[in-house]
Design a protein around this motif. Structure first.
Motif, PDB file in Angstrom:
ATOM      1  N   ASN A 120       1.243 -20.161  -0.972  1.00  0.00           N
ATOM      2  CA  ASN A 120       1.794 -19.066  -0.910  1.00  0.00           C
ATOM      3  C   ASN A 120       1.095 -18.164  -1.771  1.00  0.00           C
ATOM      4  N   PHE A 121       0.946 -16.575  -1.365  1.00  0.00           N
ATOM      5  CA  PHE A 121       0.533 -15.629  -2.172  1.00  0.00           C
ATOM      6  C   PHE A 121       1.094 -14.458  -1.652  1.00  0.00           C
ATOM      7  N   ARG A 122       1.951 -13.809  -2.589  1.00  0.00           N
ATOM      8  CA  ARG A 122       2.826 -12.534  -2.226  1.00  0.00           C
ATOM      9  C   ARG A 122       2.911 -11.669  -3.083  1.00  0.00           C
ATOM     10  N   VAL A 123       2.495 -10.510  -2.765  1.00  0.00           N
ATOM     11  CA  VAL A 123       2.641  -9.253  -3.905  1.00  0.00           C
ATOM     12  C   VAL A 123       3.812  -8.027  -3.123  1.00  0.00           C
ATOM     13  N   GLU A 124       4.221  -7.569  -4.198  1.00  0.00           N
ATOM     14  CA  GLU A 124       4.915  -6.096  -3.857  1.00  0.00           C
ATOM     15  C   GLU A 124       4.274  -5.360  -2.681  1.00  0.00           C
ATOM     16  N   GLY A 125       5.007  -4.813  -1.721  1.00  0.00           N
ATOM     17  CA  GLY A 125       4.429  -4.156  -0.684  1.00  0.00           C
ATOM     18  C   GLY A 125       3.331  -4.708   0.238  1.00  0.00           C
ATOM     19  N   GLN A 126       3.429  -6.034   0.309  1.00  0.00           N
ATOM     20  CA  GLN A 126       2.534  -6.611   1.133  1.00  0.00           C
ATOM     21  C   GLN A 126       3.028  -6.662   2.462  1.00  0.00           C
ATOM     22  N   ILE A 127       1.831  -6.550   3.307  1.00  0.00           N
ATOM     23  CA  ILE A 127       1.901  -6.394   4.754  1.00  0.00           C
ATOM     24  C   ILE A 127       1.576  -7.766   5.510  1.00  0.00           C
ATOM     25  N   GLY A 128       2.425  -8.479   6.238  1.00  0.00           N
ATOM     26  CA  GLY A 128       2.298  -9.718   6.754  1.00  0.00           C
ATOM     27  C   GLY A 128       1.963 -10.739   5.959  1.00  0.00           C
ATOM     28  N   ALA A 129       1.320 -11.848   6.503  1.00  0.00           N
ATOM     29  CA  ALA A 129       1.290 -13.039   5.881  1.00  0.00           C
ATOM     30  C   ALA A 129      -0.072 -13.016   5.132  1.00  0.00           C
ATOM     31  N   PRO A 130      -0.119 -13.938   3.951  1.00  0.00           N
ATOM     32  CA  PRO A 130      -1.497 -13.995   3.302  1.00  0.00           C
ATOM     33  C   PRO A 130      -2.382 -14.862   4.147  1.00  0.00           C
ATOM     34  N   VAL A 131      -3.831 -14.758   3.876  1.00  0.00           N
ATOM     35  CA  VAL A 131      -4.841 -15.629   4.670  1.00  0.00           C
ATOM     36  C   VAL A 131      -5.369 -16.496   3.648  1.00  0.00           C
ATOM     37  N   PHE A 132      -5.635 -17.639   3.784  1.00  0.00           N
ATOM     38  CA  PHE A 132      -6.277 -18.525   2.878  1.00  0.00           C
ATOM     39  C   PHE A 132      -7.502 -19.230   3.502  1.00  0.00           C
ATOM     40  N   ASP A 133      -8.510 -19.338   2.699  1.00  0.00           N
ATOM     41  CA  ASP A 133      -9.661 -19.776   2.846  1.00  0.00           C
ATOM     42  C   ASP A 133      -9.886 -20.787   2.005  1.00  0.00           C
ATOM     43  N   VAL A 134      -9.350 -22.301   2.329  1.00  0.00           N
ATOM     44  CA  VAL A 134      -9.215 -23.216   1.307  1.00  0.00           C
ATOM     45  C   VAL A 134     -10.468 -23.645   1.063  1.00  0.00           C
ATOM     46  N   PRO A 135     -11.486 -24.337   1.575  1.00  0.00           N
ATOM     47  CA  PRO A 135     -12.822 -24.556   1.291  1.00  0.00           C
ATOM     48  C   PRO A 135     -13.551 -23.718   0.324  1.00  0.00           C
ATOM     49  N   ASN A 136     -13.382 -22.567   0.497  1.00  0.00           N
ATOM     50  CA  ASN A 136     -14.006 -21.613  -0.481  1.00  0.00           C
ATOM     51  C   ASN A 136     -13.145 -21.211  -1.601  1.00  0.00           C
ATOM     52  N   HIS A 137     -11.957 -21.460  -1.460  1.00  0.00           N
ATOM     53  CA  HIS A 137     -10.923 -21.152  -2.396  1.00  0.00           C
ATOM     54  C   HIS A 137     -10.504 -19.746  -2.507  1.00  0.00           C
ATOM     55  N   ARG A 138     -10.294 -19.159  -1.668  1.00  0.00           N
ATOM     56  CA  ARG A 138      -9.815 -17.744  -1.762  1.00  0.00           C
ATOM     57  C   ARG A 138      -8.574 -17.597  -0.837  1.00  0.00           C
ATOM     58  N   ALA A 139      -7.650 -16.480  -1.561  1.00  0.00           N
ATOM     59  CA  ALA A 139      -6.704 -16.152  -0.699  1.00  0.00           C
ATOM     60  C   ALA A 139      -6.814 -14.528  -0.702  1.00  0.00           C
ATOM     61  N   ILE A 140      -6.100 -14.148   0.361  1.00  0.00           N
ATOM     62  CA  ILE A 140      -6.276 -12.684   0.630  1.00  0.00           C
ATOM     63  C   ILE A 140      -4.511 -12.166   0.911  1.00  0.00           C
ATOM     64  N   ALA A 141      -4.201 -11.008   0.407  1.00  0.00           N
ATOM     65  CA  ALA A 141      -3.048 -10.424   0.656  1.00  0.00           C
ATOM     66  C   ALA A 141      -3.283  -9.022   0.920  1.00  0.00           C
ATOM     67  N   TYR A 142      -2.618  -8.552   2.145  1.00  0.00           N
ATOM     68  CA  TYR A 142      -2.860  -7.040   2.595  1.00  0.00           C
ATOM     69  C   TYR A 142      -1.635  -6.254   2.093  1.00  0.00           C
ATOM     70  N   VAL A 143      -2.067  -5.042   1.868  1.00  0.00           N
ATOM     71  CA  VAL A 143      -1.117  -4.039   1.255  1.00  0.00           C
ATOM     72  C   VAL A 143      -1.322  -2.601   1.961  1.00  0.00           C
ATOM     73  N   ASN A 144      -0.409  -1.812   1.584  1.00  0.00           N
ATOM     74  CA  ASN A 144      -0.519  -0.354   2.382  1.00  0.00           C
ATOM     75  C   ASN A 144      -1.622   0.204   1.384  1.00  0.00           C
ATOM     76  N   GLN A 145      -2.175   1.330   2.194  1.00  0.00           N
ATOM     77  CA  GLN A 145      -3.467   1.884   1.530  1.00  0.00           C
ATOM     78  C   GLN A 145      -2.739   2.710   0.389  1.00  0.00           C
ATOM     79  N   ASP A 146      -1.736   3.231   0.176  1.00  0.00           N
ATOM     80  CA  ASP A 146      -1.207   3.947  -0.991  1.00  0.00           C
ATOM     81  C   ASP A 146      -0.924   3.046  -2.063  1.00  0.00           C
ATOM     82  N   VAL A 147      -1.006   2.062  -1.917  1.00  0.00           N
ATOM     83  CA  VAL A 147      -0.689   0.986  -3.241  1.00  0.00           C
ATOM     84  C   VAL A 147      -1.497   1.127  -4.281  1.00  0.00           C
ATOM     85  N   ASP A 148      -1.024   1.161  -5.641  1.00  0.00           N
ATOM     86  CA  ASP A 148      -2.043   1.202  -6.953  1.00  0.00           C
ATOM     87  C   ASP A 148      -2.373  -0.203  -7.033  1.00  0.00           C
TER      88      ASP A 148
END
Length: 523
Positions: free
Chosen positions: A120-148
């Protein structure tokens, strides 16, 4: 004897010896492949996935297991074969492990392992579920464009087994994503991994992610902001107005939301979109599947070949089969048509558990019927295939049954503790993505039975009865789907008058009647 005769005999012997030296040994070895029949490891989840074509095995292990020190508890291989890996071994399955099985010739097998870590990977202001690329050890969280991006607060971070994984730096100290990413090192067991966490601004706060279309049901998936009023709208492709998906059909998991839309038409094209307040997501077009029934599910068609009753019309391809070919080696067919039906018309199936043999020599043959094929009889044991091709996703199996249960009075050495207990009938259905029918073997030294925890199973339901039921009674098996987007390749339906018939254990005289099996595709 003349001297010339001696010379002829000597020359003939020399010629024969020379000729024998040129003769090749063309007698072939027996064509028996050395195979892994079953394997278990400490911390294993479900059963191993064994592929005899590619000679590979995959073990699913709990996330607490150290992949570098996996304890193999049991290894069952083809009778007469030898393995260069003894049981009770400790293997490093952080990478593929190869072993050799030998029987007349060598066969190289590969064992691999996977772990189902709930990341799991969640941040404040997140949009939707995180995306995991396990073989390459990467995780992505999407946020609104106005987030600092320089002041991100991570609310949840799970990249390894919970309770035993350490993070450097800790999530509270990972705040500045001005470059779009941050690195974190995790350690658990003997494993150290460097992960890259990405924060990606999204162009929209609402997204229609995907649709899994069944026959009269569709699963809708969307993403939005966690605190928004998220849902879906749907319509037939040819309609002009949209219909709101009822709120009671929608479930929410923070910024992700899912709807199980029911009562759809088969073979119909629809369009759906996610909505969040006044925001509207992208549209996805999908087409529902077909209503496919079980061939001869009403058990009306039979043919008699010698002593063997077969549940299909003569000169047609079968869908169902029975163990009658095995039972009739020492007796009569113990699965037969009957005019005792729930409706009073047509035919039903009568499954009888009987002791077959002479005197005390023999076995209990459980009355059974299944979707598949009887392959052959191995001594007094059966080899059969479960499953017929099938790609739709029904929601339940319905039918009628009645049952006479007698105390278990026949057993093999493994099940003697059941003697005297009421016999139990069973009916079950499974949908799975197997690449071929499932081979079933009842021979104790080579046994392979159906496993409801098989990782190939997409949906499963079962019922049992250890009581006598004098009148036909309706039953409903609600299929529990383990995944909504996997498409079945095979269907398995099995009915047996004795639950432990695969172990030749049951009550001599137990009888199961079944009638009018039908699939349904919606609640």
């Amino acid at each position: 004897m003349k001297r010339s005769d001696h010379r002829h005999i000597i020359l003939l012997l020399i010629f024969t010896l020379c000729l024998s030296g040129c003769i090749k040994n063309d007698i072939p070895y027996p064509r028996i492949k050395a195979q892994i029949l079953d394997i278990t490891a400490e911390g294993q989840v479900g059963t191993a996935t064994i592929d005899n074509t590619t000679q590979t095995v995959n073990l699913v292990l709990a996330d607490t297991v150290n992949l570098k020190k996996v304890h193999i508890e049991s290894l069952n291989i083809t009778e007469g074969a030898i393995s260069d890996m003894p049981t009770d071994s400790i293997l490093d399955l952080s990478k593929n492990y190869t072993l050799t099985l030998s029987i007349y010739q060598d066969y190289t097998w590969t064992i691999s392992a996977t772990q189902n870590i709930e990341r799991n990977f969640r941040v404040e202001g997140q949009i939707g579920a995180p995306v995991f690329d396990v073989p390459n050890h990467r995780a992505i969280a999407y946020v609104n464009q106005d987030v600092d991006l320089s002041n991100i607060k991570i609310t949840e971070l799970v990249l390894g087994p919970q309770g035993i994984t350490t993070y450097n730096p800790e999530k509270e100290k990972i705040t500045d994503f001005s470059l779009g990413y941050q690195n974190v090192i995790i350690v658990y067991h003997d494993t150290m991994q460097e992960w890259t966490l990405y924060i990606v601004p999204s162009e929209s706060e609402i997204s229609t992610d995907r649709v899994d279309a069944w026959t009269n049901v569709a699963w809708l998936y969307g993403s939005g902001k966690e605190d928004a009023l998220n849902g879906f709208e749907i319509k037939e492709a040819t309609a002009s107005s949209w219909e709101k998906v009822p709120d009671e059909y929608v479930t929410h998991d923070k910024g992700s939301f899912t709807a199980r839309m029911i009562h759809l038409k088969a073979n119909t094209t629809y369009v759906c979109r996610a909505v969040s307040g006044d925001l509207i997501g992208n549209e996805i077009t999908f087409t529902t599947g077909s209503v496919t029934e079980l061939p001869n599910g009403y058990f009306e068609f039979w043919n008699l070949a010698g002593k063997v009753w077969n549940p299909w019309e003569e000169n047609t391809k079968n869908f169902w089969d029975t163990g009658n070919k095995g039972a009739t080696t020492l007796g009569e067919s113990n699965t037969q048509p009957t005019e005792d039906t729930w409706s009073g018309t047509g035919l039903a199936a009568k499954l009888m558990s009987k002791f077959v043999g002479f005197g005390g020599a023999g076995k209990l043959a459980a009355g059974n019927m299944y979707v598949g094929n009887y392959i052959r009889t191995d001594g007094t044991n059966g080899i059969l295939n479960f499953g017929k091709p099938f790609s739709e996703r029904p929601t339940r199996l319905k039918g009628y049954f009645k049952y006479t249960s007698v105390p278990i009075n026949k057993s093999n050495n493994e099940m003697t503790a059941l003697i005297g207990q009421p016999d139990t009938c069973q009916i079950y259905i499974a949908l799975g993505d197997w690449s071929e029918p499932i081979e079933i073997r009842t021979k104790p030294s080579n046994r392979k039975l159906f496993d409801k925890n098989d990782s190939h199973i997409i949906a499963y339901a079962e019922m049992f009865s250890g009581e006598s039921i004098a009148e036909y009674t309706p039953f409903t098996l609600e299929l529990e789907y383990r995944d909504t987007n996997r498409i079945p390749t095979y269907i398995v339906v099995v009915a047996s008058a004795s639950k432990y018939g695969d172990y030749f254990t049951g009550g001599d005289g137990s009888v199961l009647f079944i009638d009018d099996f039908a699939l349904e595709y919606d609640y």
